[in-house]
Design a protein around this motif. Structure first.
Motif, PDB file in Angstrom:
ATOM      1  N   LYS A 503     -12.595   9.109 -10.312  1.00  0.00           N
ATOM      2  CA  LYS A 503     -11.791   8.978  -9.104  1.00  0.00           C
ATOM      3  C   LYS A 503     -10.328   9.310  -9.405  1.00  0.00           C
ATOM      4  O   LYS A 503      -9.876   9.233 -10.551  1.00  0.00           O
ATOM      5  CB  LYS A 503     -11.893   7.559  -8.546  1.00  0.00           C
ATOM      6  CG  LYS A 503     -13.296   7.157  -8.103  1.00  0.00           C
ATOM      7  CD  LYS A 503     -13.752   7.971  -6.916  1.00  0.00           C
ATOM      8  CE  LYS A 503     -15.065   7.440  -6.359  1.00  0.00           C
ATOM      9  NZ  LYS A 503     -15.538   8.233  -5.198  1.00  0.00           N
ATOM     10  N   TRP A 505      -7.697   7.663  -8.823  1.00  0.00           N
ATOM     11  CA  TRP A 505      -6.919   6.540  -9.382  1.00  0.00           C
ATOM     12  C   TRP A 505      -7.266   6.271 -10.846  1.00  0.00           C
ATOM     13  O   TRP A 505      -6.641   5.447 -11.489  1.00  0.00           O
ATOM     14  CB  TRP A 505      -7.124   5.276  -8.556  1.00  0.00           C
ATOM     15  CG  TRP A 505      -8.543   4.813  -8.413  1.00  0.00           C
ATOM     16  CD1 TRP A 505      -9.248   4.054  -9.293  1.00  0.00           C
ATOM     17  CD2 TRP A 505      -9.406   5.084  -7.316  1.00  0.00           C
ATOM     18  NE1 TRP A 505     -10.511   3.834  -8.816  1.00  0.00           N
ATOM     19  CE2 TRP A 505     -10.640   4.452  -7.596  1.00  0.00           C
ATOM     20  CE3 TRP A 505      -9.265   5.795  -6.115  1.00  0.00           C
ATOM     21  CZ2 TRP A 505     -11.729   4.510  -6.724  1.00  0.00           C
ATOM     22  CZ3 TRP A 505     -10.348   5.858  -5.254  1.00  0.00           C
ATOM     23  CH2 TRP A 505     -11.557   5.218  -5.557  1.00  0.00           C
ATOM     24  N   GLU A 506      -8.282   6.993 -11.365  1.00  0.00           N
ATOM     25  CA  GLU A 506      -8.654   6.841 -12.768  1.00  0.00           C
ATOM     26  C   GLU A 506      -8.057   7.951 -13.632  1.00  0.00           C
ATOM     27  O   GLU A 506      -8.498   8.173 -14.757  1.00  0.00           O
ATOM     28  CB  GLU A 506     -10.175   6.839 -12.899  1.00  0.00           C
ATOM     29  CG  GLU A 506     -10.846   5.677 -12.176  1.00  0.00           C
ATOM     30  CD  GLU A 506     -12.366   5.776 -12.154  1.00  0.00           C
ATOM     31  OE1 GLU A 506     -13.014   4.715 -12.154  1.00  0.00           O
ATOM     32  OE2 GLU A 506     -12.901   6.913 -12.123  1.00  0.00           O
ATOM     33  N   GLU A 540      -9.140  10.525  -0.393  1.00  0.00           N
ATOM     34  CA  GLU A 540      -8.999  10.093  -1.784  1.00  0.00           C
ATOM     35  C   GLU A 540     -10.326  10.134  -2.522  1.00  0.00           C
ATOM     36  O   GLU A 540     -10.359  10.160  -3.748  1.00  0.00           O
ATOM     37  CB  GLU A 540      -8.425   8.675  -1.838  1.00  0.00           C
ATOM     38  CG  GLU A 540      -9.329   7.620  -1.221  1.00  0.00           C
ATOM     39  CD  GLU A 540      -8.886   6.204  -1.535  1.00  0.00           C
ATOM     40  OE1 GLU A 540      -7.979   6.033  -2.364  1.00  0.00           O
ATOM     41  OE2 GLU A 540      -9.455   5.271  -0.955  1.00  0.00           O
ATOM     42  N   TRP A 613      -0.970   7.117   0.401  1.00  0.00           N
ATOM     43  CA  TRP A 613      -1.940   6.051   0.143  1.00  0.00           C
ATOM     44  C   TRP A 613      -1.963   5.682  -1.339  1.00  0.00           C
ATOM     45  O   TRP A 613      -1.985   4.505  -1.710  1.00  0.00           O
ATOM     46  CB  TRP A 613      -3.322   6.511   0.597  1.00  0.00           C
ATOM     47  CG  TRP A 613      -4.368   5.448   0.543  1.00  0.00           C
ATOM     48  CD1 TRP A 613      -5.209   5.173  -0.495  1.00  0.00           C
ATOM     49  CD2 TRP A 613      -4.669   4.500   1.562  1.00  0.00           C
ATOM     50  NE1 TRP A 613      -6.026   4.124  -0.186  1.00  0.00           N
ATOM     51  CE2 TRP A 613      -5.711   3.689   1.072  1.00  0.00           C
ATOM     52  CE3 TRP A 613      -4.162   4.262   2.841  1.00  0.00           C
ATOM     53  CZ2 TRP A 613      -6.263   2.656   1.824  1.00  0.00           C
ATOM     54  CZ3 TRP A 613      -4.711   3.225   3.583  1.00  0.00           C
ATOM     55  CH2 TRP A 613      -5.741   2.439   3.073  1.00  0.00           C
ATOM     56  N   ALA A 614      -1.973   6.704  -2.195  1.00  0.00           N
ATOM     57  CA  ALA A 614      -2.014   6.466  -3.635  1.00  0.00           C
ATOM     58  C   ALA A 614      -0.778   5.706  -4.110  1.00  0.00           C
ATOM     59  O   ALA A 614      -0.871   4.809  -4.954  1.00  0.00           O
ATOM     60  CB  ALA A 614      -2.134   7.796  -4.374  1.00  0.00           C
ATOM     61  N   HIS A 617      -1.342   2.012  -3.546  1.00  0.00           N
ATOM     62  CA  HIS A 617      -2.598   1.344  -3.899  1.00  0.00           C
ATOM     63  C   HIS A 617      -3.098   1.613  -5.312  1.00  0.00           C
ATOM     64  O   HIS A 617      -3.951   0.862  -5.799  1.00  0.00           O
ATOM     65  CB  HIS A 617      -3.701   1.756  -2.921  1.00  0.00           C
ATOM     66  CG  HIS A 617      -3.482   1.297  -1.522  1.00  0.00           C
ATOM     67  ND1 HIS A 617      -2.943   2.106  -0.553  1.00  0.00           N
ATOM     68  CD2 HIS A 617      -3.715   0.100  -0.925  1.00  0.00           C
ATOM     69  CE1 HIS A 617      -2.862   1.433   0.591  1.00  0.00           C
ATOM     70  NE2 HIS A 617      -3.321   0.220   0.395  1.00  0.00           N
ATOM     71  N   TYR A 618      -2.613   2.654  -5.989  1.00  0.00           N
ATOM     72  CA  TYR A 618      -3.191   3.033  -7.275  1.00  0.00           C
ATOM     73  C   TYR A 618      -2.459   2.389  -8.442  1.00  0.00           C
ATOM     74  O   TYR A 618      -1.220   2.384  -8.495  1.00  0.00           O
ATOM     75  CB  TYR A 618      -3.151   4.555  -7.457  1.00  0.00           C
ATOM     76  CG  TYR A 618      -4.107   5.321  -6.576  1.00  0.00           C
ATOM     77  CD1 TYR A 618      -4.862   4.690  -5.598  1.00  0.00           C
ATOM     78  CD2 TYR A 618      -4.256   6.698  -6.725  1.00  0.00           C
ATOM     79  CE1 TYR A 618      -5.729   5.396  -4.781  1.00  0.00           C
ATOM     80  CE2 TYR A 618      -5.129   7.423  -5.921  1.00  0.00           C
ATOM     81  CZ  TYR A 618      -5.857   6.758  -4.942  1.00  0.00           C
ATOM     82  OH  TYR A 618      -6.713   7.465  -4.140  1.00  0.00           O
ATOM     83  N   ASN A 619      -3.253   1.883  -9.389  1.00  0.00           N
ATOM     84  CA  ASN A 619      -2.732   1.367 -10.655  1.00  0.00           C
ATOM     85  C   ASN A 619      -3.260   2.294 -11.743  1.00  0.00           C
ATOM     86  O   ASN A 619      -4.347   2.073 -12.293  1.00  0.00           O
ATOM     87  CB  ASN A 619      -3.213  -0.068 -10.873  1.00  0.00           C
ATOM     88  CG  ASN A 619      -2.919  -0.956  -9.673  1.00  0.00           C
ATOM     89  OD1 ASN A 619      -1.776  -1.202  -9.320  1.00  0.00           O
ATOM     90  ND2 ASN A 619      -3.976  -1.441  -9.026  1.00  0.00           N
ATOM     91  N   THR A 624      -7.375   1.457 -11.685  1.00  0.00           N
ATOM     92  CA  THR A 624      -7.916   0.690 -10.564  1.00  0.00           C
ATOM     93  C   THR A 624      -7.167   1.027  -9.282  1.00  0.00           C
ATOM     94  O   THR A 624      -6.080   1.613  -9.309  1.00  0.00           O
ATOM     95  CB  THR A 624      -7.801  -0.828 -10.817  1.00  0.00           C
ATOM     96  OG1 THR A 624      -6.411  -1.190 -10.921  1.00  0.00           O
ATOM     97  CG2 THR A 624      -8.535  -1.225 -12.084  1.00  0.00           C
ATOM     98  N   ARG A 625      -7.770   0.616  -8.179  1.00  0.00           N
ATOM     99  CA  ARG A 625      -7.167   0.764  -6.862  1.00  0.00           C
ATOM    100  C   ARG A 625      -7.165  -0.599  -6.190  1.00  0.00           C
ATOM    101  O   ARG A 625      -8.143  -1.336  -6.256  1.00  0.00           O
ATOM    102  CB  ARG A 625      -7.987   1.743  -6.013  1.00  0.00           C
ATOM    103  CG  ARG A 625      -7.509   1.894  -4.583  1.00  0.00           C
ATOM    104  CD  ARG A 625      -8.494   2.707  -3.764  1.00  0.00           C
ATOM    105  NE  ARG A 625      -9.819   2.084  -3.767  1.00  0.00           N
ATOM    106  CZ  ARG A 625     -10.863   2.557  -3.116  1.00  0.00           C
ATOM    107  NH1 ARG A 625     -10.756   3.678  -2.433  1.00  0.00           N
ATOM    108  NH2 ARG A 625     -12.021   1.940  -3.154  1.00  0.00           N
ATOM    109  N   ASP A 626      -6.061  -0.958  -5.576  1.00  0.00           N
ATOM    110  CA  ASP A 626      -5.988  -2.243  -4.878  1.00  0.00           C
ATOM    111  C   ASP A 626      -7.086  -2.318  -3.822  1.00  0.00           C
ATOM    112  O   ASP A 626      -7.276  -1.391  -3.029  1.00  0.00           O
ATOM    113  CB  ASP A 626      -4.624  -2.427  -4.213  1.00  0.00           C
ATOM    114  CG  ASP A 626      -3.503  -2.598  -5.228  1.00  0.00           C
ATOM    115  OD1 ASP A 626      -3.812  -2.811  -6.414  1.00  0.00           O
ATOM    116  OD2 ASP A 626      -2.326  -2.503  -4.818  1.00  0.00           O
TER     117      ASP A 626
END
Length: 738
Positions: A503, A505-506, A540, A613-614, A617-619, A624-626
């Motif tokens: 993904k 966010w990864e 996303e 959005w990212a 929400h993205y870590n 991870t994603r919130d």
């Protein structure tokens, strides 16, 4: 918690879905928003739309769906069955849901035992099925979960207090609620009597408390020594005198039956097909049952006092048998119970290609309960080789009833020596329109038209299998339905296996995130310029990351299901008539009440919404994603109306919309917000403002690019990135930009 605060807690989801409806239900049932609940029921009805067929003959249904012999059907209907008058009156006079439920179980259990005895198979050990009901379910959890009232499933039943998995449910029942006014009136009557009788104070308090706790009273908790326990544990199971499990209390307790507006005493009701699924949870149960595996269809029963309607659900349509009254025709209820209990797993709609682990003998009769560890096995065909895939994870489960209903799994492929690969792949199952080009066809055409260096940014597909309704032998083909373009859309079941990607966010770092995102932007432009294809569903979830040796990454533009060729007449023309996309990431002009045609700049705008959005929400370092939507972006996820209003406010020169959003930006994205998001926002605002001035002044405007303001070149210039030319001379020259 008020309604807006409750909505903030929902995880982001692209479409109005049954998953969101369920979350609404959990929250709003406690809050008592009756109007909202009724609106949610309307959403369930809208999901079905015109794809419903009523008045199907029970004989035809029993033969084609359950596989019941016509001879047995005729024999059962000819049996001289009659309900005990006392049982009928007891059922008629019920004023509480649990009492109604228990009375229905008693009547149904006796009918099933009677018909089984008459047919001489009451002791037949080959029948491994039974019925589970909600009455012994842990009362404390009844108001928080959504489980059918009765489930026809396989033995053994789950332990007392536990719920069965809908993945193994043969069929499901919904018993329509008693109107709340009637329950409320009985509570008031109890209080009035008890006020006159102080000696019964303890009993009174217990009874009233039980009603306030949604039937969480002592009689639902089994006590081995109590007669009440013995009475309450009677089962529909043949030859079993005690029930070992139960189900949850139905949700939506605050909604009264819309068909009984005065809330008066129950009367002998008309069995009308048109009202059977009104304010019904049965479509929700059917959706959940099919989502738990790769199931083709599920059968459910709605019981509304004496009226019984048998319903069939699949990805194409809903079919309802002509309703009947079991007070007047008890043999039909007996036959329904018998037929659904006797059909095998294939007749119950389970996927024959999905099997439990190879060493599990129960796979010959039982469906897969846990899809992880199970096996998809496809034989060779004259046109393609088969494959065997073991499921190692679930990436996505479908949350819609009728439609594409895409499911995505992690799988390992069986090798020549019988072992399974260490490398993981992705297996995608969906039900797209039969007239659309398949995703694999789109990707193959793009690889023919795009330079080889770009192929790494397209999905790598290694296996595909397409099955029609005829291949699947779906029973509605033989029900004699009047199918038209208004009430039916031809679909296929399409499986596709390819390389596993991570993904967005990864990505691992902001540098990797930017690289992957840019790769997808440039692939998108290549597909439009050289491939003559619009993607039309950027989100996303389909901007993916391929991790390479040495820590480098490549972006992969995935999910071409909704893509449209601009130079082919054989692409599905119906796709022009509907909005396409994923709600939070759809362009402003596609979510307004009167949407425009889909142009390339709309895909470019989707890329901006993905960045926004990212950023909140993205870590990236944690990968991870919130799970909870950031409050400043909640309107992107709730409805079309809230979505377009948010985007209309964001796409202005005013600095106000950015203040709350900027405060929520993750530290990793601070620079990206200033260097990419803000300039891109200004680019789209410039285009929109120019278009408004043209409209105001009566001038013509090229809406495709806002008179050249919003194009791929200006998009890349805004973020100060020089596009690749892919070794193609004069690739960025010319005036045909978009």
């Amino acid at each position: 918690m008020d309604l807006p605060q409750a909505i903030v807690q929902f995880p982001a989801r692209q479409r109005v879905s049954f998953t969101i409806l369920r979350l609404f239900k959990w929250i709003l049932t406690d809050l008592g928003y009756e109007e909202t609940l009724l609106a949610l029921f309307q959403q369930l009805e809208n999901e079905i739309g015109t794809n419903i067929h009523l008045g199907v003959d029970l004989s035809k249904f029993s033969q084609e769906v359950w596989g019941l012999d016509k001879e047995i059907f005729d024999k059962v209907l000819a049996m001289p069955m009659a309900l005990e008058k006392m049982d009928v009156e007891k059922y008629r006079e019920c004023t509480k849901d649990d009492d109604l439920h228990k009375s229905f179980l008693d009547i149904s259990g006796q009918l099933l035992r009677d018909v089984s005895k008459e047919l001489g198979d009451e002791e037949n050990e080959t029948f491994t099925d039974t019925f589970w009901d909600r009455l012994l379910q842990n009362p404390a959890s009844r108001s928080r979960q959504s489980v059918p009232d009765v489930v026809n499933t396989w033995k053994p039943l789950p332990p007392a207090g536990a719920t069965p998995s809908l993945s193994t449910a043969k069929s499901v029942f919904e018993l329509k609620r008693i109107p709340r006014e009637k329950e409320k009136q009985e509570e008031e009557d109890i209080e009035e009597v008890d006020e006159k009788d102080e000696e019964d104070a303890d009993v009174r308090d217990g009874a009233v408390r039980g009603e306030e706790d949604n039937d969480d009273n002592d009689e639902s908790k089994p006590t081995p020594s109590s007669k009440k326990d013995a009475d309450s544990q009677r089962s529909l199971d043949i030859g079993v005198s005690k029930r070992t499990a139960s189900t949850l209390k139905r949700s939506f307790d605050s909604v009264k039956d819309a068909d009984d507006e005065d809330g008066g005493s129950p009367k002998k009701q008309r069995c009308g097909d048109e009202t059977a699924l009104k304010n019904s949870l049965l479509p929700l149960y059917a959706t959940d049952a099919m989502a738990s595996s790769s199931r083709y269809y599920v059968v459910g029963v709605v019981v509304d006092r004496f009226a019984v309607t048998v319903c069939y659900f699949d990805r194409f349509l809903v079919t309802c048998v002509a309703s009947f009254s079991f007070e007047e025709e008890p043999s039909k209820l007996a036959l329904t119970l018998y037929a659904m209990n006797r059909c095998d797993r294939l007749r119950a709609g389970f996927d024959p290609h999905l099997q439990p682990a190879a060493d599990n003998e129960s796979g010959k009769t039982r469906p897969v309960e846990n899809i992880i560890g199970s096996i998809f096995e496809y034989p060779d065909t004259p046109s393609s080789s088969g494959t065997c895939l073991r499921v190692s994870g679930v990436i996505r489960q479908p949350d819609e009833l009728i439609g594409r209903a895409t499911a995505v799994y992690k799988v390992r492929r069986r090798l020549a020596d019988g072992s399974f690969s260490e490398e993981e792949y992705v297996y995608k199952l969906s039900w797209p329109s039969k007239t659309r080009l398949s995703e694999i066809e789109v990707v193959e055409i793009l690889k023919e038209r795009l330079p080889k260096d770009a192929h790494d940014h397209l999905p790598d597909v290694t296996f595909t299998r397409t099955l029609t309704a005829e291949d699947l032998k779906l029973p509605w083909l033989r029900l004699g339905l009047d199918l038209t373009s208004d009430n039916h859309k031809e679909r296929v079941l399409r499986g596709m296996m390819g390389k596993f990607y991570h993904k967005l966010w990864e990505a691992g770092s902001i540098e990797n995130f930017k690289r992957a995102w840019l790769d997808c932007v440039e692939c998108l432009y290549l597909a439009r310029k050289l491939g003559k294809v619009l993607h039309r569903d950027l989100s996303e979830s389909n901007l993916m990351v391929l991790k390479c040796l040495g820590g480098e990454v490549k972006g992969v533009l995935n999910d071409w299901d909704m893509a449209k060729f601009l130079d082919r007449e054989d692409d599905d023309p119906s796709t022009d008539e509907h909005r396409t996309g994923t709600l939070p990431f759809m362009a402003f002009n596609l979510v307004i009440p009167k949407p425009s045609p889909h142009w390339f700049r709309h895909d470019l705008e989707s890329l901006l919404w993905i960045l926004l959005w990212a950023a909140l929400h993205y870590n990236l370092e944690e990968g991870t994603r919130d799970a909870v939507t950031h409050p400043s972006l909640r309107d992107l996820t709730t409805s079309l109306d809230a979505n377009w209003r948010f985007k209309a406010a964001f796409l202005t020169y005013s600095p106000l919309p950015l203040r709350e959003i900027r405060a929520g930006v993750k530290p990793e994205f601070t620079d990206l917000f200033e260097e990419w998001i803000e300039p891109l926002r200004e680019l789209f605002v410039d285009g929109m403002m120019m278009n408004r001035r043209c409209n105001r002044d009566g001038k013509d405007c090229d809406e495709v690019t806002y008179n050249g303001i919003v194009t791929f070149k200006s998009f890349m210039e805004a973020i100060k990135v020089t596009p690749r030319t892919w070794g193609i001379p004069n690739f960025l020259a010319g005036t045909d930009d978009f």
